[in-house]
Design a protein around this motif. Structure first.
Motif, PDB file in Angstrom:
ATOM      1  N   PRO A 227      15.258  33.560 -29.121  1.00 47.78           N
ATOM      2  CA  PRO A 227      13.835  34.001 -28.233  1.00 47.78           C
ATOM      3  C   PRO A 227      13.859  35.651 -28.438  1.00 47.78           C
ATOM      4  O   PRO A 227      12.815  36.224 -28.221  1.00 47.78           O
ATOM      5  CB  PRO A 227      14.027  33.627 -26.906  1.00 47.78           C
ATOM      6  CG  PRO A 227      15.488  33.528 -26.529  1.00 47.78           C
ATOM      7  CD  PRO A 227      16.277  33.038 -27.860  1.00 47.78           C
TER       8      PRO A 227
ATOM      9  N   SER B 100      11.251  36.320 -31.218  1.00 46.42           N
ATOM     10  CA  SER B 100      10.157  35.173 -31.264  1.00 46.42           C
ATOM     11  C   SER B 100       8.842  35.685 -31.796  1.00 46.42           C
ATOM     12  O   SER B 100       7.911  35.109 -32.202  1.00 46.42           O
ATOM     13  CB  SER B 100      10.062  34.228 -29.925  1.00 46.42           C
ATOM     14  OG  SER B 100       9.820  35.323 -28.907  1.00 46.42           O
ATOM     15  N   GLU B 101       8.664  37.017 -31.415  1.00 43.68           N
ATOM     16  CA  GLU B 101       7.393  37.707 -31.684  1.00 43.68           C
ATOM     17  C   GLU B 101       7.461  38.532 -32.947  1.00 43.68           C
ATOM     18  O   GLU B 101       6.557  39.004 -33.427  1.00 43.68           O
ATOM     19  CB  GLU B 101       7.117  38.637 -30.590  1.00 43.68           C
ATOM     20  CG  GLU B 101       6.753  38.248 -29.221  1.00 43.68           C
ATOM     21  CD  GLU B 101       5.578  37.107 -29.113  1.00 43.68           C
ATOM     22  OE1 GLU B 101       4.606  37.430 -29.901  1.00 43.68           O
ATOM     23  OE2 GLU B 101       5.854  36.066 -28.573  1.00 43.68           O
TER      24      GLU B 101
ATOM     25  N   CYS C  14      12.262  26.442 -31.932  1.00 43.99           N
ATOM     26  CA  CYS C  14      12.047  27.623 -32.297  1.00 43.99           C
ATOM     27  C   CYS C  14      12.067  28.418 -30.921  1.00 43.99           C
ATOM     28  O   CYS C  14      11.993  28.192 -29.753  1.00 43.99           O
ATOM     29  CB  CYS C  14      10.791  27.894 -32.995  1.00 43.99           C
ATOM     30  SG  CYS C  14      10.493  26.929 -34.604  1.00 43.99           S
TER      31      CYS C  14
ATOM     32  N   ASP D 145      10.036  30.634 -29.698  1.00 43.51           N
ATOM     33  CA  ASP D 145       8.982  30.515 -28.813  1.00 43.51           C
ATOM     34  C   ASP D 145       8.696  29.278 -27.730  1.00 43.51           C
ATOM     35  O   ASP D 145       7.865  29.133 -27.120  1.00 43.51           O
ATOM     36  CB  ASP D 145       7.643  30.609 -29.582  1.00 43.51           C
ATOM     37  CG  ASP D 145       7.386  29.731 -30.328  1.00 43.51           C
ATOM     38  OD1 ASP D 145       8.120  28.849 -30.802  1.00 43.51           O
ATOM     39  OD2 ASP D 145       6.407  29.863 -31.295  1.00 43.51           O
TER      40      ASP D 145
END
Length: 841
Positions: A88, A91-92, A234, A236
């Motif tokens: 995480p 994640s962006e 994943c 997110d």
């Protein structure tokens, strides 16, 4: 730390809780290690297999290498990839589909791997082969390998051969920052050989087969996921179908030769396509690294300086290099090129200050060849590429190939140019189109990963069967990193444990005592650290400033990209006068109060609606002023060593004594208009030298200011040979410098000025680097100081001498008469004849 030190800390922890009947959460190092090993997330386990020679053998006297068994340690690459995708922390900053990115002008931008053409084409191929998997995400697996040496001293040379893995979906800055996006997945075998074996064609063939077979065996768990999508969690929180593929391989040239099974000095990218199919085309798509070499240049200098004074000239070049002013992140060379052992970092640091040093002493074509090579190196390290960037790369490379002919004509390279790294320059353009910006796939990523994955773990071992200990250490580090990421994602680390306990009002006396004990220990530690630093400063101050070779490293700044700012140091200096009038006497500058008056009437916040007539001169003289020795400039510079947000921080030093040595007054770029939006490649800047940083107190509010000496461009065009802008400090006819007080918000970042040296006079040996900015009348603005400066300098306007763009005032002299003929003769240098031609043009 060592296990004995951990045991000692646990004993101290126990002792602090005995009187309260408490129990330490960790009894000894074994208890701590067991707790780390029990962490459920992260830390994929290690396994091994052995390979040995099983082909035809001679009937008698078989070489010993045919009987050797080679043990290869590895981790499941599929589990490593799944762990990266589920992280995480970034994640962006991850892409799950190939994309085509365009700027506002419609130009395609190439940045991260999935923005390149290769990922787009691979997705088309996957869907064409199996139209039923259109909903899967393509995950390119990036590999990299390179031998590294951990010891060459008492224990003999100890080498390891790590194999690294990353995924092409994460953004380049994440991979460069090593936020668990690059992992070691194996340690390849290093076969023992003798001189006789090295020349044996069968041995060389077996060594290549051992290398490829090892990688093929390690990657075996990924094979099924290359044709059938795998459901993967994943970062997110969503689950996605992913399909794996082999992406580019990060390798330097010797590794490429082994990887592609080609002959030394061959190019792996120009092989027949049928030969590609025999191995793996994915293994042949590599990103090359540029490593600068000083030896060919040294030979060239000697071949050109055939006069009797060649040694004298080389000594003068060394003095020129040593006189380069200090600059954040720029290494100094007090003895010039006089190093017995050189590293790649040494060579790259030297090239940043080399062009002005050799100008006039070697043929201009040589200088232009080096300039073109440097410009190409800086261009390919950019974070984003467009058609304009590719055009600049092609033009620069064309100039390099044109001017490098002088090396062959002069006899330095009589047989031509067979250097593989120079040949690889031709492939940068199309490899960038395929895979995005090279700075996300360069060999420096694996080189720096050596430290965390190999060298540091090796130092923690007892050297007996060190590899097994290194594997355990790497696993535990991964588990700790994964646990911390998980804790942060759950909000468990917000505010700290004592803060949370205080909030819940459940803080037992034992825990309170532990917290007080830890605070006391921390205080003692701070005192010991302060004493150590004080002793260190005393030792450093005892050394001569001439021998000083400190490199002040820039600072990575985590955070989102923004326009940039300059923050004054919090600490004020008590050893200066505290009023404007007192500072004027200290500076021996009677005009200082009037400069402050001009600042108050012209630069203060417009919301104050200040009437110039209301600013009394006596009031200005009595205003409080606080002196600072530094300011921090923060700006967006994604191609430099920076945080994942692309932000970069450096310090501007303005002090009468730097590290107990000579004074330091840095140069800076200043915005010509505070209201104008600043672009990294656009105009709006001029150059100043900061003489004083101070905060002016008025109406219970502090205004951070800077007293600056203005510089102006001596010619509109760049110097023809070096491609650098030349500037000069401005003086009035009376000889007084053109000074002004400006808000530090006008400052953008530091600038590096290198003197324009005279070709007619040798530099005196008594001149020191701290005198450089005061002893010369003309300077080059060094665009090679760092990558951000290279991107900023080409378009900035040095012709404006002040913020309001009012031009050069009446009676102002560029360069100053008193600085044009310094002791030793000709230090002012001035501009070369080519500058006059450029101005006429």
């Amino acid at each position: 730390m060592s296990s004995s030190n951990i045991d000692e800390i646990c004993d101290l922890w126990k002792a602090s809780l005995l009187q309260y009947g408490g129990r330490s959460p960790r009894q000894d190092h074994k208890d701590l290690y067991n707790a780390i090993d029990r962490i459920a997330s992260g830390g994929v386990g290690w396994d091994s297999f052995t390979l040995n020679y099983d082909e035809d053998r001679p009937e008698c006297d078989a070489p010993s290498w045919m009987d050797d068994e080679h043990e290869i340690w590895f981790r499941d690459p599929k589990e490593i990839v799944e762990e990266m995708l589920a992280n995480p922390d970034y994640s962006e900053e991850i892409d799950f589909a190939p994309l085509r990115d365009y700027d506002g002008e419609g130009q395609r931008r190439y940045q991260n791997l999935l923005s390149g053409q290769w990922a787009w084409d691979q997705a088309d191929i996957i869907v064409k082969d199996d139209p039923t998997i259109t909903d899967a995400s393509f995950v390119p697996v990036i590999l990299g390998s390179d031998k590294t040496t951990v010891s060459v001293a008492w224990t003999g040379q100890t080498d390891y051969y790590p194999l690294y893995l990353s995924v092409g979906n994460v953004h380049n800055e994440v991979r460069r920052a090593h936020r668990n996006a690059v992992a070691v997945i194996g340690f390849l075998a290093i076969p023992n050989f003798t001189k006789q074996n090295q020349n044996d064609i069968y041995y060389r063939k077996w060594r290549r087969k051992l290398y490829h077979a090892s990688i093929a065996r390690i990657l075996q768990p990924l094979r099924a996921g290359m044709t059938t999508p795998v459901l993967t969690r994943c970062g997110d929180g969503f689950y996605r179908k992913v399909i794996y593929g082999l992406g580019p391989y990060i390798a330097d040239y010797p590794e490429q030769v082994l990887l592609a099974s080609v002959v030394q000095r061959w190019c792996a990218n120009h092989l027949p396509i049928t030969f590609h199919a025999q191995i793996s085309i994915s293994f042949l798509l590599q990103i090359y690294s540029i490593k600068l070499s000083r030896e060919p240049l040294r030979i060239t200098l000697w071949s050109c300086l055939l006069a009797e004074d060649a040694e004298e000239v080389l000594d003068d070049i060394d003095r020129r290099i040593a006189l380069a002013p200090p600059f954040t992140g720029l290494r100094r060379f007090p003895q010039g090129r006089g190093f017995k052992q050189w590293t790649g970092d040494d060579s790259k640091a030297l090239m940043k200050v080399y062009l002005p040093a050799i100008l006039g002493y070697v043929p201009d074509d040589m200088v232009q060849a080096l300039r073109a090579f440097l410009e190409f190196c800086y261009l390919v390290r950019r974070n984003v590429f467009t058609a304009e960037t590719f055009s600049q790369m092609e033009e620069t490379l064309e100039h390099y190939y044109k001017y490098r002919e002088i090396f062959q004509k002069s006899g330095a390279c009589p047989k031509g140019y067979e250097l593989p790294r120079q040949h690889s320059l031709k492939h940068y353009l199309w490899l960038t189109i395929l895979f995005g910006a090279p700075n996300g796939l360069c060999s420096s990523i694996t080189e720096s990963k050596h430290i965390a994955a190999v060298k540091e773990p090796w130092r923690r071992t007892n050297r007996f069967k060190a590899l097994v200990q290194m594997l355990i250490i790497n696993t535990r580090k991964d588990k700790l990193a994964a646990a911390r990421t998980d804790f942060e994602a759950r909000g468990m680390l917000d505010g700290g444990v004592p803060f949370q306990l205080d909030e819940q009002q459940h803080l037992p006396a034992a825990v309170a005592h532990v917290r007080e004990t830890i605070a006391a220990v921390n205080q003692e530690h701070k005192r010991a650290e302060a004493l150590r630093l004080r002793l260190q400063l005393q030792q450093q101050s005892a050394q001569s400033a001439e021998q000083d070779n400190r490199e002040e490293s820039p600072e990575a700044f985590e955070g989102p990209p923004d326009r940039g700012r300059v923050d004054m140091a919090v600490e004020t200096q008590s050893c200066y006068p505290s009023t404007v009038e007192g500072l004027a006497e200290y500076l021996d500058d009677p005009s200082f109060p009037s400069l402050v008056h001009d600042f108050l009437t012209g630069y203060l916040d417009k919301s104050l609606t200040l009437d110039p007539d209301e600013v009394d001169d006596d009031e200005v003289k009595g205003s409080l002023a606080y002196v600072h020795h530094s300011a921090a400039a923060t700006y967006f510079a994604p191609s430099d060593a920076c945080g994942t947000g692309g932000m970069h921080r450096e310090h501007l030093r303005v002090t009468r004594s730097w590290w107990k040595g000579p004074a330091r007054y840095d140069c800076a770029l200043v915005r010509a208009d505070d209201d104008a939006e600043v672009h990294l490649t656009a105009g709006g800047f001029t150059v100043v030298r900061i003489k004083l940083l101070f905060s002016l107190k008025r109406a219970a509010k502090r205004y951070p200011c800077a007293l600056v000496h203005w510089f102006s461009r001596t010619f509109h065009a760049t110097e023809q040979v070096t491609g650098l802008y030349s500037v000069a400090p401005q003086y009035y006819d009376s000889g007084d410098p053109f000074l002004e007080v400006i808000p530090i918000s006008s400052i953008y970042r530091a600038a590096h000025s290198i003197p324009v040296y005279s070709e007619d006079h040798l530099l005196p040996h008594t001149l020191s680097f701290d005198q450089t900015l005061d002893s010369f009348s003309h300077f080059f603005i060094n665009k090679f100081a760092d990558h951000h400066m290279f991107a900023t300098i080409p378009g900035f306007d040095l012709g404006v001498c002040s913020r309001e763009g009012r031009g050069i005032p009446e009676g102002l002299v560029v360069g100053g008469e008193e600085n044009s003929n310094c002791e030793g003769g000709g230090l002012g240098g001035g501009n070369r004849e080519e500058d006059e031609e450029a101005e006429a043009g």
